[in-house]
Design an enzyme around this catalytic site. Sequence first.
Site, PDB file in Angstrom:
ATOM      1  N   ARG A 101      43.019  25.176  -2.104  1.00 21.54           N
ATOM      2  CA  ARG A 101      42.799  25.409  -3.334  1.00 21.54           C
ATOM      3  C   ARG A 101      43.477  26.497  -4.066  1.00 21.54           C
ATOM      4  NH1 ARG A 101      37.708  24.584  -0.713  1.00 21.54           N
ATOM      5  NH2 ARG A 101      36.532  23.046  -1.694  1.00 21.54           N
TER       6      ARG A 101
ATOM      7  N   ALA B 195      49.878  28.723   5.501  1.00 20.78           N
ATOM      8  CA  ALA B 195      50.142  28.181   6.692  1.00 20.78           C
ATOM      9  C   ALA B 195      48.653  27.622   6.995  1.00 20.78           C
ATOM     10  CB  ALA B 195      50.506  29.087   7.715  1.00 20.78           C
TER      11      ALA B 195
ATOM     12  N   ARG C 228      45.969  32.297  -6.387  1.00 24.61           N
ATOM     13  CA  ARG C 228      46.344  33.005  -7.612  1.00 24.61           C
ATOM     14  C   ARG C 228      47.551  32.564  -7.903  1.00 24.61           C
ATOM     15  NH1 ARG C 228      50.531  36.642  -6.213  1.00 24.61           N
ATOM     16  NH2 ARG C 228      50.845  36.794  -3.914  1.00 24.61           N
TER      17      ARG C 228
ATOM     18  N   THR D  77      44.856  17.895  -0.235  1.00 20.47           N
ATOM     19  CA  THR D  77      44.309  16.511  -0.531  1.00 20.47           C
ATOM     20  C   THR D  77      44.413  16.406  -1.801  1.00 20.47           C
ATOM     21  OG1 THR D  77      42.058  17.669  -0.683  1.00 20.47           O
ATOM     22  CG2 THR D  77      42.868  16.886   1.459  1.00 20.47           C
TER      23      THR D  77
ATOM     24  N   SER E 109      59.316   8.492   9.434  1.00 18.94           N
ATOM     25  CA  SER E 109      58.998   7.033   9.886  1.00 18.94           C
ATOM     26  C   SER E 109      58.426   6.451   8.302  1.00 18.94           C
ATOM     27  CB  SER E 109      57.272   7.008  10.798  1.00 18.94           C
ATOM     28  OG  SER E 109      56.381   7.628  10.042  1.00 18.94           O
TER      29      SER E 109
ATOM     30  N   HIS F 129      46.458   3.614  10.339  1.00 20.84           N
ATOM     31  CA  HIS F 129      45.332   2.907  11.018  1.00 20.84           C
ATOM     32  C   HIS F 129      44.304   2.634   9.948  1.00 20.84           C
ATOM     33  CE1 HIS F 129      46.533   3.028  15.156  1.00 20.84           C
ATOM     34  NE2 HIS F 129      46.514   4.496  14.892  1.00 20.84           N
TER      35      HIS F 129
END
Length: 242
Positions: free
Chosen positions: A231, A211, A234, A216, A111, A162
Site C-alpha cells: 500500500r 523490501a 507516503r 498485487t 522464463s 500452475h
Amino acid sequence: MKISTLNQTKQWLKNSKHPVAKKLFAQLKALLNFELPVPQLLCRAFYGLYVFMRTLFSTFTRLFFWTPLFKGRLQKMGRHLNLYGGLPYISGPLSIEIGDNCRVSGQSTFSGRSSTATQPQLMIGNNVDIGWMTTIAVGSRVVIADNVRIAGRTLLAGYPGHPMNAQARAQGLPETDCQVGDIILEKDVWLATGVTVTAGVRIGHGSIIAAGSVVTKDIPAMVLAGGIPARVIRALKPSGDK
C-alpha cells in the site's frame, strides 16, 4: 556398523569423565584448531593475490564466455552490457530485448510462458540494474523502463505456472489465461530486496517499493509503497526538491 562404532567413540570422547578420554579429546581439539604461524603481512599478500586472480578470472570469463553466450539469446541488445557472476538461466519461448548500459546478475532467471499462442516479451530499457537471484516470469509481456533498479531476490510473476484448480494441477495442466498478465515498471522505479510483483500490475515512474513487499495492485507514480499487500505509505518529492 563401522559408522555406529565411530559415532559411539566420538560420544565417548566428548562425554566420558575418564582421564584418558579427556586427554584424547583435548588433543584432538587442539589438532583441529591448529593453524600455521603466518605473519600478517604475508596473509595480506596472499589475500591480495587471491582477489587479483579471482577478478582476473571473473573478467576473462565475463568478456569472452558468459556475455557472448547471453547475447546469443537476445533478440535485441544495446551497448555496454555488464553481465556479472555467470549466465542467467533462460527457459521457455521468451523474446528478450535489452537497452544500453544495463547491469544484469548472472545468478538470475528469465522464463517465458510456454502454453500461449503468442511469444512472451521481456523488454528492458536503458541503465537498468537486475540484481542477484531475481526471477522474471513473463506471461505475456514485462516492460522494465529506463533507470529501473531491481534488487536481489525479487520476483516478477507474470504467470504462476500452475492452475488454481487442484485436479488440474494434479493432471499437470498449465495455468489459465485469467492468471496471466503484463507487468510494467515505469521509469526510475526501485524495487528493494525481496519484492514480489504479481501479474497485471503497473508501478508508476519514480516509485519505490519497500523490501519484502508483495505488490498485487497498481502503484501510482512518485510514492513509497510497502507491505503485504503493498500500500502507499507516503508521497515522494520530485528530484531537486528539499
